[in-house]
Design a protein around this motif. Structure first.
Motif, PDB file in Angstrom:
ATOM      1  N   GLY A  41       0.816  -1.208   0.000  1.00 47.13           N
ATOM      2  CA  GLY A  41       0.000   0.000   0.000  1.00 47.13           C
ATOM      3  C   GLY A  41       0.839   1.243   0.000  1.00 47.13           C
ATOM      4  N   PRO A  42       0.190   2.325   0.214  1.00 50.12           N
ATOM      5  CA  PRO A  42      -1.192   2.415   0.669  1.00 50.12           C
ATOM      6  C   PRO A  42      -2.196   2.158  -0.451  1.00 50.12           C
ATOM      7  CG  PRO A  42      -0.277   4.600   0.406  1.00 50.12           C
ATOM      8  CD  PRO A  42       0.837   3.635   0.134  1.00 50.12           C
ATOM      9  N   SER A  43      -3.317   1.589  -0.062  1.00 51.39           N
ATOM     10  CA  SER A  43      -4.403   1.347  -0.998  1.00 51.39           C
ATOM     11  C   SER A  43      -5.136   2.647  -1.264  1.00 51.39           C
ATOM     12  CB  SER A  43      -5.400   0.337  -0.416  1.00 51.39           C
ATOM     13  OG  SER A  43      -4.793  -0.898  -0.208  1.00 51.39           O
ATOM     14  N   LYS A  44      -5.849   2.670  -2.369  1.00 51.09           N
ATOM     15  CA  LYS A  44      -6.689   3.811  -2.686  1.00 51.09           C
ATOM     16  C   LYS A  44      -8.090   3.516  -2.163  1.00 51.09           C
ATOM     17  CE  LYS A  44      -8.488   6.560  -6.465  1.00 51.09           C
ATOM     18  NZ  LYS A  44      -8.673   6.630  -7.912  1.00 51.09           N
ATOM     19  N   LYS A  45      -8.542   4.330  -1.213  1.00 53.98           N
ATOM     20  CA  LYS A  45      -9.866   4.136  -0.629  1.00 53.98           C
ATOM     21  C   LYS A  45     -10.908   4.543  -1.663  1.00 53.98           C
ATOM     22  CE  LYS A  45     -10.806   6.863   2.738  1.00 53.98           C
ATOM     23  NZ  LYS A  45     -10.941   7.538   4.020  1.00 53.98           N
ATOM     24  N   ILE A  46     -11.775   3.615  -2.033  1.00 56.21           N
ATOM     25  CA  ILE A  46     -12.781   3.868  -3.059  1.00 56.21           C
ATOM     26  C   ILE A  46     -14.147   4.131  -2.441  1.00 56.21           C
ATOM     27  CG2 ILE A  46     -13.964   2.926  -5.073  1.00 56.21           C
ATOM     28  CD1 ILE A  46     -11.018   3.512  -5.574  1.00 56.21           C
ATOM     29  N   GLU A  47     -14.527   3.297  -1.491  1.00 53.34           N
ATOM     30  CA  GLU A  47     -15.856   3.439  -0.918  1.00 53.34           C
ATOM     31  C   GLU A  47     -15.822   3.074   0.556  1.00 53.34           C
ATOM     32  OE1 GLU A  47     -20.353   1.788  -1.909  1.00 53.34           O
ATOM     33  OE2 GLU A  47     -18.810   1.742  -3.454  1.00 53.34           O
ATOM     34  N   LEU A  89     -13.642  -0.249   1.146  1.00 52.50           N
ATOM     35  CA  LEU A  89     -13.412  -0.982  -0.090  1.00 52.50           C
ATOM     36  C   LEU A  89     -12.342  -0.230  -0.855  1.00 52.50           C
ATOM     37  CD1 LEU A  89     -17.152  -1.702  -0.912  1.00 52.50           C
ATOM     38  CD2 LEU A  89     -15.561  -3.104   0.403  1.00 52.50           C
ATOM     39  N   ASN A  90     -11.256  -0.917  -1.189  1.00 54.83           N
ATOM     40  CA  ASN A  90     -10.051  -0.267  -1.692  1.00 54.83           C
ATOM     41  C   ASN A  90      -9.528  -0.959  -2.947  1.00 54.83           C
ATOM     42  OD1 ASN A  90      -9.820   1.040   1.047  1.00 54.83           O
ATOM     43  ND2 ASN A  90      -9.415  -1.069   1.605  1.00 54.83           N
ATOM     44  N   THR A  91      -8.616  -0.269  -3.612  1.00 55.37           N
ATOM     45  CA  THR A  91      -7.869  -0.886  -4.706  1.00 55.37           C
ATOM     46  C   THR A  91      -6.382  -0.615  -4.480  1.00 55.37           C
ATOM     47  OG1 THR A  91      -8.063   1.084  -6.088  1.00 55.37           O
ATOM     48  CG2 THR A  91      -9.718  -0.627  -6.392  1.00 55.37           C
ATOM     49  N   TYR A  92      -5.571  -1.535  -4.938  1.00 56.29           N
ATOM     50  CA  TYR A  92      -4.127  -1.364  -4.944  1.00 56.29           C
ATOM     51  C   TYR A  92      -3.607  -2.069  -6.192  1.00 56.29           C
ATOM     52  CZ  TYR A  92       0.790  -1.768  -3.860  1.00 56.29           C
ATOM     53  OH  TYR A  92       2.152  -1.707  -3.935  1.00 56.29           O
ATOM     54  N   GLU A  93      -3.115  -1.295  -7.126  1.00 54.29           N
ATOM     55  CA  GLU A  93      -2.706  -1.811  -8.428  1.00 54.29           C
ATOM     56  C   GLU A  93      -3.861  -2.627  -9.012  1.00 54.29           C
ATOM     57  OE1 GLU A  93       1.124  -3.632  -7.918  1.00 54.29           O
ATOM     58  OE2 GLU A  93       2.086  -1.704  -7.545  1.00 54.29           O
TER      59      GLU A  93
END
Length: 191
Positions: free
Chosen positions: A55-61, A72-76
């Motif tokens: 990370g850090p992950s991108k916080k989506i929701e 709920l996140n995305t990372y690559e």
């Protein structure tokens, strides 16, 4: 000759109380650090992100469900979820570490599930995922007892179902469906 004994005693009392208050503050700070409690879910999420290897992950929701918050996140090319739970009504703590799964664009829906037993009699189970098919506008989870849960899909495409019950287990899930804008089932998978 006047004695200052009374003033000296007052100063010593004041110093003693200052030391006690400082020690108490130190103990409280160490307790928060040890238990990893935070005053907000966002603060706990950000702190965990700093410690996360991937990370850090991108916080989506951010999804609020009862006394929990799902990030709920995305990372690559990964989809992940972080779950925080409130304790004592105002403190937040991570309930799990980040679970992640590679987003499979060839599948209409990528999902993951996990769970655990609390207090030796209550199941806490979740199923979270991301919709890869732009035609799907709702995700429906059918349970064996004929109950159906529906989650409307926002721009992020992510969804989260959560159960906390002493009867609901993995074996009670029947199928996951993707529904289009006309109410038609365009994806269905037994789970």
């Amino acid at each position: 000759m006047r004695s200052f004994h009374g003033k000296q005693k007052g100063v010593w009392n004041l110093l003693e109380w200052a030391v006690v208050i400082l020690l108490l503050c130190f103990i409280i700070i160490k307790w928060f650090d040890y238990t990893q409690y935070y005053f907000s879910a966002d603060a706990a999420f950000e702190e965990k992100q700093d410690l996360n290897y991937f990370g850090p992950s991108k916080k989506i929701e951010k999804v609020d469900v009862d006394d929990r918050v799902f990030y709920l996140n995305t990372y690559e090319d990964q989809f992940s979820v972080g779950i925080l739970k409130t304790d004592y009504g105002f403190l937040w703590k991570y309930e799990n570490s980040f679970f992640s799964i590679e987003r499979a664009d060839e599948d209409a829906i990528t999902y993951l599930s996990n769970g655990y037993m609390e207090n030796s009699d209550v199941y806490s189970i979740y199923l979270v995922g991301v919709v890869n098919d732009p035609e799907i506008e709702k995700v429906r989870l059918q349970l064996n007892d004929e109950n159906t849960l529906v989650y409307p899909i926002e721009d992020s495409g992510m969804f989260a179902f959560f159960f906390e019950d002493n009867h609901v287990g993995y074996g009670n899930w029947e199928k996951l469906s993707g529904i289009n804008k006309d109410g038609e089932v365009v994806y269905e998978k037994a789970i």
